[in-house]
Design a protein around this motif. Sequence first.
Motif, short mmCIF file in Angstrom:
data_model
loop_
_atom_site.label_atom_id
_atom_site.label_comp_id
_atom_site.label_asym_id
_atom_site.label_seq_id
_atom_site.Cartn_x
_atom_site.Cartn_y
_atom_site.Cartn_z
N ALA A 1 2.72 -1.00 -2.11
CA ALA A 1 3.18 -0.60 -0.79
C ALA A 1 4.55 0.06 -0.86
CB ALA A 1 3.23 -1.82 0.13
N HIS A 2 5.42 -0.49 -1.68
CA HIS A 2 6.76 0.08 -1.79
C HIS A 2 6.71 1.48 -2.37
CE1 HIS A 2 10.81 0.65 -3.59
NE2 HIS A 2 11.19 0.08 -2.45
N VAL A 3 5.93 1.69 -3.43
CA VAL A 3 5.85 3.01 -4.05
C VAL A 3 5.20 4.01 -3.10
CG1 VAL A 3 4.75 4.32 -5.91
CG2 VAL A 3 5.87 2.14 -6.40
N LEU A 4 4.14 3.61 -2.43
CA LEU A 4 3.51 4.52 -1.46
C LEU A 4 4.48 4.92 -0.37
CD1 LEU A 4 0.02 2.79 -1.18
CD2 LEU A 4 0.44 5.12 -2.04
N GLY A 5 5.29 3.98 0.07
CA GLY A 5 6.30 4.29 1.08
C GLY A 5 7.32 5.29 0.57
N GLN A 6 7.75 5.15 -0.69
CA GLN A 6 8.70 6.09 -1.27
C GLN A 6 8.08 7.48 -1.42
OE1 GLN A 6 11.45 4.17 -0.64
NE2 GLN A 6 12.28 5.22 -2.43
N LEU A 7 6.81 7.53 -1.84
CA LEU A 7 6.13 8.82 -1.93
C LEU A 7 5.99 9.46 -0.56
CD1 LEU A 7 3.40 7.89 -4.57
CD2 LEU A 7 5.29 9.52 -4.89
N GLY A 8 5.74 8.64 0.45
CA GLY A 8 5.70 9.16 1.81
C GLY A 8 7.03 9.72 2.24
N HIS A 9 8.12 9.07 1.84
CA HIS A 9 9.45 9.57 2.19
C HIS A 9 9.71 10.92 1.53
CE1 HIS A 9 13.62 9.56 3.33
NE2 HIS A 9 14.02 9.60 2.08
N ILE A 10 9.31 11.07 0.25
CA ILE A 10 9.49 12.35 -0.43
C ILE A 10 8.73 13.44 0.32
CG2 ILE A 10 8.86 13.64 -2.51
CD1 ILE A 10 9.51 11.16 -4.14
N ALA B 1 2.88 12.71 4.28
CA ALA B 1 3.75 11.56 4.53
C ALA B 1 3.02 10.50 5.35
CB ALA B 1 5.02 12.01 5.26
N GLY B 2 2.29 10.96 6.37
CA GLY B 2 1.55 10.01 7.21
C GLY B 2 0.49 9.27 6.44
N ARG B 3 -0.22 9.99 5.57
CA ARG B 3 -1.26 9.33 4.77
C ARG B 3 -0.65 8.27 3.86
NH1 ARG B 3 -3.50 14.61 4.77
NH2 ARG B 3 -2.36 15.17 2.87
N ARG B 4 0.45 8.64 3.22
CA ARG B 4 1.09 7.70 2.29
C ARG B 4 1.60 6.45 3.01
NH1 ARG B 4 0.01 8.54 -3.13
NH2 ARG B 4 0.38 10.72 -3.73
N ILE B 5 2.27 6.66 4.13
CA ILE B 5 2.86 5.51 4.86
C ILE B 5 1.76 4.62 5.42
CG2 ILE B 5 4.25 4.87 6.86
CD1 ILE B 5 5.89 7.45 6.34
N LYS B 6 0.72 5.21 5.96
CA LYS B 6 -0.37 4.39 6.51
C LYS B 6 -1.08 3.62 5.40
CE LYS B 6 -1.11 7.28 10.59
NZ LYS B 6 -1.97 8.28 11.27
N ILE C 1 8.54 -6.04 3.33
CA ILE C 1 8.33 -4.63 3.01
C ILE C 1 7.76 -3.89 4.22
CG2 ILE C 1 6.01 -5.01 2.10
CD1 ILE C 1 8.62 -2.54 0.75
N GLU C 2 7.05 -4.62 5.09
CA GLU C 2 6.46 -3.98 6.27
C GLU C 2 7.53 -3.38 7.16
OE1 GLU C 2 3.70 -4.99 10.17
OE2 GLU C 2 4.13 -6.56 8.70
N VAL C 3 8.68 -4.04 7.31
CA VAL C 3 9.75 -3.52 8.14
C VAL C 3 10.22 -2.17 7.60
CG1 VAL C 3 12.13 -3.89 8.88
CG2 VAL C 3 10.50 -5.79 8.91
N GLN C 4 10.38 -2.06 6.28
CA GLN C 4 10.82 -0.80 5.69
C GLN C 4 9.78 0.30 5.94
OE1 GLN C 4 11.84 -1.40 1.54
NE2 GLN C 4 12.52 -3.49 1.96
N LEU C 5 8.51 -0.05 5.80
CA LEU C 5 7.46 0.95 5.97
C LEU C 5 7.35 1.41 7.42
CD1 LEU C 5 4.76 -0.66 3.68
CD2 LEU C 5 6.05 1.43 3.22
N ARG C 6 7.47 0.48 8.34
CA ARG C 6 7.39 0.88 9.75
C ARG C 6 8.61 1.69 10.16
NH1 ARG C 6 6.02 -3.48 13.80
NH2 ARG C 6 5.44 -1.65 14.99
#
Length: 992
Positions: free
Chosen positions: A820-829, A839-844, A858-863
């Motif tokens: 989840a953390h890595v997917l969130g970082q890829l979404g940020h990139i 970005a939306g696909r990665r974060i979701k 980690i959910e707080v960071q992702l949201r």
Amino acid sequence: MSQTSLRTSCLVYGLLGPLEVRDAQGGTLRIPPGRQQTVLGALLLEANRVVSVDRLIDIVWEDEPPRTARTQIQICVSQLRAGLDRARGEETIQTQAPGYRLRVADHQLDLTAFTAARAAADAAVARCDDLEASRLLGEALALWRGPALSGTASRVLQTAAAQLDEARLSAREALADVGLRLGRHHALIGELTLLVDEHPLRERLRGQLMLALYRSGRQSEALEVYRRGRETLVEELGLDPGSDLQELESAILSADPRLLLPDSSSAPPAPKDDDPARAALAPFQLPRDIADFTGRTREIEEIGALLSADGGTATRIVVLSGAAGAGKSALAVHVAHQLAESAFPDGQLYRDLGASGAAPATAEDVLGRFLRALGVPGEAVPETLDERAELYRQSLAGRRALVILDDAVDGRDLNALLPGSSSSAVLVTSRSRLAGLAGARVIEVEAFDAAQAVAMLREVIGRDRVEAEPEAARALVRLVGGLPLALRIVAARLAARRHWSLGWMLERLSDERRRLDELAHGEMMVRASLAMTYDGLDPDARRLLRLLSLIDGPAFPTWTAAALLDMDVYGAGDLLEQLVDTQMLEISGIDADSSPRYRFHGLIKLFARERLEHEDADEDRRAAVERLTGGWLALTAEAHRRLYGGDFTVLHGTGTRWPLPERHTQGLLADPLRWLEAEHGHLVSAVSAAAAAELPETCWDLAVSLVTLFEARCYFDDWERTHDIALEAVRRAGLRRGEAALQCSLGSLHLSRSRLPQARARLEPAAAAFEELGDLHGLALARRNLALLDHIGGDVAAAAELYGQALEGFRAHGDLTGQAHVLGQLGHIALVHGDEDEAGRRIKAALEVCRAAGGGRIEVQLRYRLGELLLRQGRLEEAQATLGELLERVRAVQDINGRARIAHRLGVVEHRLGRTEAARERLLEALECHERLRDERTGAQARLDLAEVLVELGDRHQAARHLGRALPSFEEFGMTGAAGRARELLRTVGPV
């Protein structure tokens, strides 16, 4: 100008509520919020006295004033003077070296009027004119419009405001006392009920409400008020109500006629109006006072006089010096409790320095704890000793606080722990006179004389028993040499065995004359007395006492005894209670699983450790440490699992664990992060204990598992210290995987502290070791952190590649949180590069993985990332709802870092929605958090966003002020785009 014309043209200033200036016609003169209000508040608090420019700079900017601070203060005063002079028609603020003086007549300032009315009321009480006192107190309280100086942001002003609010509450208490004497108990109940709800620890208010209810015929409600107060005091402070409140309860239960009004059948004595108010203190770190403390009258008066005296510009320092067991610590704590309300209402800081133990506290550790207690967030605690000492002195400046440093050894080592101003005082206990502590007053604490010692016996075992055998009582005192600790142990045995006579106790002591003879020789007095009690214990209790000395820290939970003995918790609890009965241990509180917590007296712990070294084999001691540290490891690992949903983003070793029964685990870890916080000291000590016992697998496993706590609470010092200890242990044992895990974790630490070169120096060797060992999970963790390094450094392609490799590793291992953390970082990139769909696909996808894991952090960071995406997509209402919910969550768990980021982003969203007032509130909240964290980089961005909002609200001056503060930070950090925006906006609003 005549007196009449002066009054018609004068201004009226208000500090007792929001800062206010009114003209002669009653109109409000607007003082721009921020710097001008802060400077005016500072001048009014020192009305008719010169306030130096340096002092104003400290009040406005606190720690880090800009280079142009003096010029900006001059401009601020000039603008403030111009506004006041226009309204009054003559000069109000005079320039007088080394600063400025605000001329204010007595009738112009509400604080002066309040002080005068309160003094007149006290005089009326002294002459028994309660009606006049009631009128004057009513007039004094009518001047208040709310909390003092509310709305001002300066920490220094808020400290002064807290003292003013305390004076207001004291006046309300005095008015209640007068009302009770005037028979107005019915009318007082409502107000007193509200006051007690607001100030539940204030015993004077609680007693007034109890008396008002009792006189109104509501005895059961009065007793319920006492019961609730006792529960609150025990839960919050670990203290029973004071003697006055206890006596009032007893009087109500017995329907004491003295509680009635003077015109009733029997009149009570007049209430004591000079009782000191119990301030609502933060911090309050004192250990509990001894309920049956006796003697030391002369020393108590001398210490109180020295600590309360006017020391001029010097900090008052009193050292209590004496032999081991003389009662120095008990005396210090007793005096501190007595002075807390009257002389030191702004707090009491306490630390046992442990100089007589094996691991004395360091100055850095003590300052770190004190700074947190004084409200400095963990993220803002400086790294070096000098910086911590400087911030500590600044935090105490102006506070009337008492610092208690227990069990010191060298006066020169204490200098970093001393306040810098005369408003605070220091009380030190030591076995030596601390000659290196300049300016200290030393008081020798000697053994009790015969009268004091007999008084202690009488207090502990009862007057009747002592008076029945006075000769035996005096003989007992002589045998123990009047030493308080030894005498208290003897008295405790008599109290626990009421069928024993003092003569029988005397005979038992006489049978051990060799040991009792040694009581006349320094520390041997304590050792012999403890040996006498120790020898009377069951063998299992003796063994437990010895093994408990392996625990660092004075207090410990019940389960640790079970681990040391390798037995069930209830059996260990029975043995602990035997030690309590014989005064070898004390109860210190109740744990989350409802089991008691215990503590050693320091001298008893030293005795137990001596016996351990003499009676227990090395292999037995090591086995006990292995079980104890295994217990801490089992609980810490489980706490991590509950917070993250599994053994995610953490590596474990092969050390032995000592699991607790499920019921106890459930109770202790109902709130995992709170448990980690509560046991912080024990957990850090357990890493050292495992290293010393040559348990390297347990040592490194526990160290990396504790990152759950260190990261959440920004305990960076402990993070580094525990890992350095564990690194040495694993290198000595040749454990390459443990070394790699620790290096990887230290890389995360350096990333958190923005030490990018140091982070890379740790992470690259860790990654190479994991790859060579074939540890895919460890390699994924290292690659994730290396990717973040590249990401921060701007090499997005390299970061994306490493993130992808880390993602594969996490999937192979089943680490959901890592994924989840890595997917969130890829979404940020993707988001930064404008690919909103990706970005939306990665974060979701990250959120779906996170929900499967069940971990909330980690959910707080992702949201938050999702809120950022929604903002970019223009879906402002959805972004506002998402970020608003997140802000409430981080507020609830006191996550200041999360508050800073989410409030900032929410403020931007509110601005886009056209809700400028809401945007200003959120951005101000974010800026406050950034400043507490000392995060200049993101704080400057918050100032820029806030300035844009302020321009729309028409507050161009405040906008310019924030832009002026932000620009130097943008230039320092190379934020050229933000700097350009700031300069362009500054040109439209004009200079600061």
